[in-house]
Design a protein around this motif. Structure first.
Motif, PDB file in Angstrom:
ATOM      1  N   ALA A  42      57.130  42.371   6.042  1.00 42.33           N
ATOM      2  CA  ALA A  42      56.857  42.484   7.477  1.00 42.33           C
ATOM      3  C   ALA A  42      55.472  43.102   7.720  1.00 42.33           C
ATOM      4  N   ASN A  43      55.137  44.151   6.972  1.00 43.52           N
ATOM      5  CA  ASN A  43      53.837  44.797   7.142  1.00 43.52           C
ATOM      6  C   ASN A  43      52.696  43.861   6.762  1.00 43.52           C
ATOM      7  N   TYR A  44      52.882  43.148   5.662  1.00 42.47           N
ATOM      8  CA  TYR A  44      51.834  42.235   5.204  1.00 42.47           C
ATOM      9  C   TYR A  44      51.626  41.109   6.215  1.00 42.47           C
ATOM     10  N   THR A  45      52.723  40.556   6.737  1.00 40.85           N
ATOM     11  CA  THR A  45      52.628  39.491   7.737  1.00 40.85           C
ATOM     12  C   THR A  45      51.971  40.009   9.009  1.00 40.85           C
ATOM     13  N   GLY A  46      52.338  41.230   9.405  1.00 43.77           N
ATOM     14  CA  GLY A  46      51.711  41.823  10.586  1.00 43.77           C
ATOM     15  C   GLY A  46      50.215  41.984  10.418  1.00 43.77           C
ATOM     16  N   ARG A  47      49.785  42.373   9.229  1.00 44.17           N
ATOM     17  CA  ARG A  47      48.342  42.514   8.978  1.00 44.17           C
ATOM     18  C   ARG A  47      47.639  41.164   9.064  1.00 44.17           C
ATOM     19  N   LEU A  48      48.250  40.123   8.485  1.00 44.63           N
ATOM     20  CA  LEU A  48      47.639  38.793   8.561  1.00 44.63           C
ATOM     21  C   LEU A  48      47.535  38.316  10.008  1.00 44.63           C
ATOM     22  N   LEU A  49      48.549  38.623  10.802  1.00 44.12           N
ATOM     23  CA  LEU A  49      48.519  38.239  12.214  1.00 44.12           C
ATOM     24  C   LEU A  49      47.401  38.989  12.943  1.00 44.12           C
ATOM     25  N   GLU A  50      47.233  40.264  12.640  1.00 38.71           N
ATOM     26  CA  GLU A  50      46.175  41.061  13.275  1.00 38.71           C
ATOM     27  C   GLU A  50      44.788  40.533  12.920  1.00 38.71           C
ATOM     28  N   GLU A  51      44.645  39.995  11.714  1.00 39.86           N
ATOM     29  CA  GLU A  51      43.354  39.425  11.319  1.00 39.86           C
ATOM     30  C   GLU A  51      42.953  38.275  12.231  1.00 39.86           C
ATOM     31  N   MET A  52      43.945  37.605  12.810  1.00 33.32           N
ATOM     32  CA  MET A  52      43.668  36.462  13.672  1.00 33.32           C
ATOM     33  C   MET A  52      42.864  36.841  14.919  1.00 33.32           C
ATOM     34  N   TYR A  53      43.155  38.038  15.456  1.00 38.49           N
ATOM     35  CA  TYR A  53      42.474  38.414  16.700  1.00 38.49           C
ATOM     36  C   TYR A  53      41.619  39.668  16.562  1.00 38.49           C
ATOM     37  N   LEU A  54      41.459  40.169  15.333  1.00 41.78           N
ATOM     38  CA  LEU A  54      40.724  41.414  15.149  1.00 41.78           C
ATOM     39  C   LEU A  54      39.283  41.308  15.636  1.00 41.78           C
ATOM     40  N   GLY A  55      38.653  40.146  15.404  1.00 42.56           N
ATOM     41  CA  GLY A  55      37.252  39.996  15.798  1.00 42.56           C
ATOM     42  C   GLY A  55      37.011  40.040  17.289  1.00 42.56           C
ATOM     43  N   SER A  56      38.051  39.771  18.083  1.00 44.94           N
ATOM     44  CA  SER A  56      37.889  39.775  19.541  1.00 44.94           C
ATOM     45  C   SER A  56      38.588  40.962  20.199  1.00 44.94           C
ATOM     46  N   ILE A  57      39.056  41.907  19.402  1.00 43.85           N
ATOM     47  CA  ILE A  57      39.806  43.026  19.949  1.00 43.85           C
ATOM     48  C   ILE A  57      38.891  43.958  20.737  1.00 43.85           C
ATOM     49  N   THR A  58      39.416  44.584  21.764  1.00 45.37           N
ATOM     50  CA  THR A  58      38.624  45.464  22.624  1.00 45.37           C
ATOM     51  C   THR A  58      39.009  46.920  22.400  1.00 45.37           C
ATOM     52  N   LEU A  66      45.066  29.295  19.043  1.00 42.60           N
ATOM     53  CA  LEU A  66      46.190  29.486  19.966  1.00 42.60           C
ATOM     54  C   LEU A  66      46.472  30.969  20.162  1.00 42.60           C
ATOM     55  N   ILE A  67      46.534  31.712  19.059  1.00 44.22           N
ATOM     56  CA  ILE A  67      46.821  33.140  19.140  1.00 44.22           C
ATOM     57  C   ILE A  67      45.729  33.876  19.901  1.00 44.22           C
ATOM     58  N   GLN A  68      44.478  33.523  19.626  1.00 41.38           N
ATOM     59  CA  GLN A  68      43.373  34.178  20.327  1.00 41.38           C
ATOM     60  C   GLN A  68      43.381  33.866  21.823  1.00 41.38           C
ATOM     61  N   GLY A  69      43.951  32.697  22.187  1.00 41.69           N
ATOM     62  CA  GLY A  69      43.988  32.317  23.596  1.00 41.69           C
ATOM     63  C   GLY A  69      45.131  32.943  24.371  1.00 41.69           C
ATOM     64  N   LEU A  70      46.125  33.480  23.671  1.00 39.67           N
ATOM     65  CA  LEU A  70      47.265  34.106  24.338  1.00 39.67           C
ATOM     66  C   LEU A  70      46.918  35.536  24.775  1.00 39.67           C
ATOM     67  N   PRO A  71      47.562  36.037  25.816  1.00 39.53           N
ATOM     68  CA  PRO A  71      47.354  37.443  26.187  1.00 39.53           C
ATOM     69  C   PRO A  71      47.694  38.352  25.026  1.00 39.53           C
ATOM     70  N   HIS A  72      46.856  39.357  24.805  1.00 40.76           N
ATOM     71  CA  HIS A  72      47.046  40.247  23.658  1.00 40.76           C
ATOM     72  C   HIS A  72      48.422  40.910  23.687  1.00 40.76           C
ATOM     73  N   LEU A 126      51.204  39.741  24.807  1.00 44.09           N
ATOM     74  CA  LEU A 126      52.234  38.797  24.383  1.00 44.09           C
ATOM     75  C   LEU A 126      52.229  38.652  22.869  1.00 44.09           C
ATOM     76  N   VAL A 127      51.044  38.513  22.280  1.00 36.19           N
ATOM     77  CA  VAL A 127      50.934  38.403  20.819  1.00 36.19           C
ATOM     78  C   VAL A 127      51.518  39.646  20.157  1.00 36.19           C
ATOM     79  N   PHE A 128      51.212  40.794  20.725  1.00 38.11           N
ATOM     80  CA  PHE A 128      51.699  42.050  20.167  1.00 38.11           C
ATOM     81  C   PHE A 128      53.234  42.089  20.198  1.00 38.11           C
ATOM     82  N   LYS A 129      53.823  41.613  21.291  1.00 39.97           N
ATOM     83  CA  LYS A 129      55.282  41.599  21.403  1.00 39.97           C
ATOM     84  C   LYS A 129      55.911  40.589  20.435  1.00 39.97           C
TER      85      LYS A 129
END
Length: 328
Positions: free
Chosen positions: A85-101, A28-34, A36-39
């Protein structure tokens, strides 16, 4: 009997949460606009702080011990809040890191001290990017790769012993995701020669200063305590003539990041052929200790996880002397 059943039920529930997190939620996260996920990152990390009551209490107990500069209850609670907050943010970033541009990375990460990196590269003898498990520690490598540098990471073999099937599946997902980034991943047990050759070709080689791989540990002062680190990065610099660039990534309040390259550390000719000196190790430890002290919210959860894994015998070596000796 009842305790055993309860433990199995709790493990099954945790596995179900991990399954949902790494499959439908990740998709779901990978399918959302980057954008939006960032916000949404601020909202998600805020919720994580609210619901992590047990973690908050555990962190509040160790912050004053590991970071004596935090003397007041209000300050301790703020460090704990930002840590979660920082740790949760890092885990969230791991979700889309492989597809990041490249474009997305450039919006997320600003660079400070690039001239220090360029100074090292211009020496022509390779650069060791000395990282640590600090902040969003997976972000520097793709950021550096998208900056146009050839970069590899040297790390120990994965620790899969005792892992549950769902954890092994998650490891494979992460490995597949990272394979799409402009980074070459090398294992210290089978790719050491490739790592040395990369430096000889004036490439960048990332190594974790606080990694738990190694055998000849050296004692230094770190965060006001006795600690142990492997001299491996310095030995690599001695063998190749490469300079060492301590590198850090700092999460900002808006969940963007600042990537910092410190001045290169060059091992002098007089020290190239001998054993690693305590003074050289302490010089690096002081740099990392300063950052850890200045940004405890970027470090303390991983330090706590490391100590927990040592107690569980997942890791064989702790950073801090008293636990290091117990584990050894």
């Amino acid at each position: 009997m009842i305790r055993s059943i309860f433990k199995r039920l709790r493990t099954s529930l945790l596995d179900l949460v991990l399954l949902l997190y790494w499959y439908p939620v990740r998709k779901l996260i990978q399918g959302l606009p980057h954008g939006l996920v960032f916000k949404l990152t601020g909202t998600i990390t805020g919720l994580a702080v609210l619901i992590s009551f047990g973690v908050r209490k555990q962190l509040e107990a160790v912050v004053p011990e590991w970071f004596p500069g935090a003397r007041f209850d209000r300050e301790v609670k703020e460090i704990v809040r930002r840590s979660i907050a920082n740790y949760t943010g890092r885990l969230l970033e791991e979700m889309y890191l492989g597809s990041i541009t490249k474009e997305q990375i450039e919006k997320m990460v600003t660079v400070t001290g690039r001239e220090n990196l360029e100074t090292s590269v211009k020496r022509g003898k390779g650069t060791i990017i000395l990282l640590s498990h600090f902040g969003s520690f997976l972000l520097p490598l793709p950021a550096i790769g998208f900056m146009g540098y050839r970069v590899s990471q040297l790390a120990g073999p994965p620790i899969l012993k005792g892992q549950r099937p769902i954890q092994e599946r998650i490891f494979k997902i992460k490995r597949k995701d990272l394979s799409g980034l402009p980074v070459t991943f090398l294992r210290s047990d089978i790719h050491l020669k490739r790592a040395v050759n990369a430096l000889k070709m004036n490439d960048l080689l990332a190594i974790a200063f606080d990694g738990r791989e190694g055998d000849k540990w050296m004692e230094v002062n770190f965060l006001g305590r006795k600690a142990f680190f492997s001299p491996g990065p310095i030995r690599m610099a001695q063998a190749t003539g490469a300079s060492i660039v301590p590198t850090f990534i700092i999460r900002q309040k808006d969940h963007t990041h600042r990537l910092i390259f410190e001045k290169p550390v060059v091992i002098g000719e007089a020290l190239r052929n001998g054993p690693v000196s305590v003074s050289e190790m302490q010089k690096l430890a002081d740099i990392f200790s300063d950052y850890f002290s200045s940004y405890p919210c970027h470090a303390i959860i991983y330090l706590l996880i490391t100590e927990h894994k040592v107690a569980k015998r997942v890791f064989t070596r702790s950073i801090f002397k008293e636990n290091h000796e117990k584990a050894g």
